[in-house]
Design a protein around this motif. Structure first.
Motif, PDB file in Angstrom:
ATOM      1  N   GLY A 136       1.043  -1.451   0.127  1.00 56.36           N
ATOM      2  CA  GLY A 136      -0.339  -0.408   0.391  1.00 56.36           C
ATOM      3  C   GLY A 136       0.833   1.391  -0.335  1.00 56.36           C
ATOM      4  N   GLY A 137       1.889   1.398   0.732  1.00 56.90           N
ATOM      5  CA  GLY A 137       3.080   2.594   0.057  1.00 56.90           C
ATOM      6  C   GLY A 137       3.600   2.126  -0.160  1.00 56.90           C
ATOM      7  N   ALA A 138       4.153   1.517  -1.265  1.00 58.31           N
ATOM      8  CA  ALA A 138       4.981   1.845  -2.717  1.00 58.31           C
ATOM      9  C   ALA A 138       3.475   1.862  -3.607  1.00 58.31           C
ATOM     10  CB  ALA A 138       5.344   0.495  -2.806  1.00 58.31           C
ATOM     11  N   LEU A 139       2.474   1.532  -3.577  1.00 60.01           N
ATOM     12  CA  LEU A 139       0.959   1.719  -4.388  1.00 60.01           C
ATOM     13  C   LEU A 139       0.799   3.288  -4.281  1.00 60.01           C
ATOM     14  CD1 LEU A 139      -1.127  -1.437  -4.640  1.00 60.01           C
ATOM     15  CD2 LEU A 139       0.671  -0.401  -6.212  1.00 60.01           C
ATOM     16  N   ASP A 140       0.931   3.988  -3.121  1.00 53.26           N
ATOM     17  CA  ASP A 140       0.263   5.635  -2.330  1.00 53.26           C
ATOM     18  C   ASP A 140       1.584   6.285  -3.189  1.00 53.26           C
ATOM     19  OD1 ASP A 140      -1.483   7.326  -1.221  1.00 53.26           O
ATOM     20  OD2 ASP A 140       0.603   7.549   0.324  1.00 53.26           O
ATOM     21  N   LYS A 141       2.607   5.896  -3.107  1.00 53.50           N
ATOM     22  CA  LYS A 141       3.984   6.736  -2.890  1.00 53.50           C
ATOM     23  C   LYS A 141       4.173   7.107  -4.819  1.00 53.50           C
ATOM     24  CE  LYS A 141       8.587   6.465  -2.923  1.00 53.50           C
ATOM     25  NZ  LYS A 141       9.730   6.020  -2.606  1.00 53.50           N
ATOM     26  N   ARG A 142       3.482   6.006  -5.721  1.00 49.22           N
ATOM     27  CA  ARG A 142       4.094   6.241  -6.596  1.00 49.22           C
ATOM     28  C   ARG A 142       2.302   7.266  -7.208  1.00 49.22           C
ATOM     29  NH1 ARG A 142       1.242   1.134 -10.305  1.00 49.22           N
ATOM     30  NH2 ARG A 142      -0.358   2.325  -9.452  1.00 49.22           N
ATOM     31  N   PRO A 193       1.101  12.629  -9.720  1.00 46.80           N
ATOM     32  CA  PRO A 193      -0.756  11.766 -10.272  1.00 46.80           C
ATOM     33  C   PRO A 193      -1.373  12.223 -11.309  1.00 46.80           C
ATOM     34  CG  PRO A 193      -0.415  14.560  -9.014  1.00 46.80           C
ATOM     35  CD  PRO A 193       1.328  13.395  -9.401  1.00 46.80           C
ATOM     36  N   GLY A 194      -1.131  13.040 -12.302  1.00 47.35           N
ATOM     37  CA  GLY A 194      -1.058  13.404 -13.798  1.00 47.35           C
ATOM     38  C   GLY A 194      -1.132  12.029 -14.527  1.00 47.35           C
ATOM     39  N   LEU A 195      -0.222  11.443 -14.425  1.00 49.39           N
ATOM     40  CA  LEU A 195      -0.003   9.959 -14.808  1.00 49.39           C
ATOM     41  C   LEU A 195      -0.916   9.254 -15.035  1.00 49.39           C
ATOM     42  CD1 LEU A 195       3.834  11.343 -15.883  1.00 49.39           C
ATOM     43  CD2 LEU A 195       2.560  12.009 -17.218  1.00 49.39           C
ATOM     44  N   ASP A 196      -0.994   8.282 -15.963  1.00 54.80           N
ATOM     45  CA  ASP A 196      -0.879   6.822 -15.373  1.00 54.80           C
ATOM     46  C   ASP A 196       0.132   6.159 -14.948  1.00 54.80           C
ATOM     47  OD1 ASP A 196       0.059   6.995 -18.422  1.00 54.80           O
ATOM     48  OD2 ASP A 196      -1.292   5.213 -19.259  1.00 54.80           O
ATOM     49  N   GLU A 197      -0.853   4.648 -15.094  1.00 54.22           N
ATOM     50  CA  GLU A 197      -0.269   4.122 -14.339  1.00 54.22           C
ATOM     51  C   GLU A 197       1.495   3.868 -15.002  1.00 54.22           C
ATOM     52  OE1 GLU A 197      -2.431   0.802 -12.562  1.00 54.22           O
ATOM     53  OE2 GLU A 197      -3.540   2.151 -10.999  1.00 54.22           O
ATOM     54  N   GLU A 198       1.368   3.043 -16.020  1.00 53.74           N
ATOM     55  CA  GLU A 198       2.032   2.866 -17.076  1.00 53.74           C
ATOM     56  C   GLU A 198       3.117   3.772 -17.470  1.00 53.74           C
ATOM     57  OE1 GLU A 198      -0.547  -0.902 -19.510  1.00 53.74           O
ATOM     58  OE2 GLU A 198       0.029   0.920 -20.051  1.00 53.74           O
ATOM     59  N   ALA A 199       3.330   4.916 -17.006  1.00 53.91           N
ATOM     60  CA  ALA A 199       3.714   5.527 -17.956  1.00 53.91           C
ATOM     61  C   ALA A 199       4.380   6.539 -16.544  1.00 53.91           C
ATOM     62  CB  ALA A 199       3.043   6.864 -18.463  1.00 53.91           C
ATOM     63  N   SER A 200       4.000   6.427 -15.056  1.00 58.67           N
ATOM     64  CA  SER A 200       4.566   6.717 -14.285  1.00 58.67           C
ATOM     65  C   SER A 200       5.624   5.820 -13.860  1.00 58.67           C
ATOM     66  CB  SER A 200       3.506   7.052 -12.906  1.00 58.67           C
ATOM     67  OG  SER A 200       2.895   6.455 -12.425  1.00 58.67           O
ATOM     68  N   GLU A 201       5.682   4.622 -13.594  1.00 63.96           N
ATOM     69  CA  GLU A 201       5.917   3.757 -13.038  1.00 63.96           C
ATOM     70  C   GLU A 201       6.342   2.315 -13.532  1.00 63.96           C
ATOM     71  OE1 GLU A 201       7.135   3.817  -9.015  1.00 63.96           O
ATOM     72  OE2 GLU A 201       8.552   2.554  -8.801  1.00 63.96           O
ATOM     73  N   GLY A 202       7.199   1.682 -14.316  1.00 62.91           N
ATOM     74  CA  GLY A 202       6.842   0.481 -14.732  1.00 62.91           C
ATOM     75  C   GLY A 202       6.182  -0.563 -13.056  1.00 62.91           C
ATOM     76  N   ASN A 245      10.802  -2.061  -6.049  1.00 59.16           N
ATOM     77  CA  ASN A 245      10.587  -1.390  -4.722  1.00 59.16           C
ATOM     78  C   ASN A 245       9.715  -2.170  -3.672  1.00 59.16           C
ATOM     79  OD1 ASN A 245      11.516   0.553  -5.995  1.00 59.16           O
ATOM     80  ND2 ASN A 245       9.675   2.104  -6.622  1.00 59.16           N
ATOM     81  N   ILE A 246       9.104  -2.773  -4.158  1.00 56.73           N
ATOM     82  CA  ILE A 246       7.817  -3.615  -3.044  1.00 56.73           C
ATOM     83  C   ILE A 246       8.657  -4.550  -2.177  1.00 56.73           C
ATOM     84  CG2 ILE A 246       5.405  -5.499  -2.250  1.00 56.73           C
ATOM     85  CD1 ILE A 246       4.195  -3.566  -5.007  1.00 56.73           C
ATOM     86  N   ALA A 247       9.405  -5.238  -2.730  1.00 60.03           N
ATOM     87  CA  ALA A 247      10.218  -6.833  -2.822  1.00 60.03           C
ATOM     88  C   ALA A 247      11.738  -5.615  -1.438  1.00 60.03           C
ATOM     89  CB  ALA A 247      10.920  -7.381  -4.052  1.00 60.03           C
ATOM     90  N   LEU A 248      12.155  -4.878  -1.892  1.00 60.98           N
ATOM     91  CA  LEU A 248      13.603  -4.055  -0.952  1.00 60.98           C
ATOM     92  C   LEU A 248      12.383  -3.730  -0.150  1.00 60.98           C
ATOM     93  CD1 LEU A 248      15.990  -3.109  -1.077  1.00 60.98           C
ATOM     94  CD2 LEU A 248      15.487  -0.931  -2.446  1.00 60.98           C
ATOM     95  N   GLY A 249      11.487  -3.032  -0.197  1.00 63.32           N
ATOM     96  CA  GLY A 249      10.293  -2.602   1.237  1.00 63.32           C
ATOM     97  C   GLY A 249      11.052  -4.504   2.223  1.00 63.32           C
TER      98      GLY A 249
END
Length: 102
Positions: free
Chosen positions: A17-23, A28-37, A44-48
């Motif tokens: 949830g934290g990784a998704l919220d941070k992304r 905020p203006g970009l869609d999910e695929e363009a903002s982060e692969g 990031n989730i695995a590292l966290g």
């Protein structure tokens, strides 16, 4: 069972949830695929999760219980396994206030 299953599961869910919220907050203006692969998000989730102290100590506790370490006394009479004398005395001294606080 709660410490082994519930706490790590909730910790993983909070990390996701934290990784998704941070992304979402970073772009905020970009869609999910363009903002982060997706692979970067999974990394990031695995590292966290891997660096979370709750997960690390749970794994260390499981390893200590599973491995025959020389810091335990060998009890043949069915008594619970305990740390050797100097370690057990130190642990009792350090952790005795926790019973009063509970």
């Amino acid at each position: 069972i709660g410490s082994l299953l519930f706490t790590p599961t909730v910790t993983v869910l909070f990390t996701i949830g934290g990784a998704l919220d941070k992304r979402d907050k970073s772009n905020p203006g970009l869609d999910e695929e363009a903002s982060e692969g997706v692979l970067q998000l999974i990394g990031n989730i695995a590292l966290g999760v891997a660096l979370n102290p709750v997960i690390i100590m749970t794994l260390v506790g499981l390893a200590v219980k599973a491995l025959p370490l020389p810091i335990f006394e060998d009890a043949d009479d069915g008594a619970p396994i305990e740390f050797v004398h100097p370690i057990s005395d130190w642990l009792k001294l350090v952790t005795s206030p926790f019973a009063m606080c509970a």
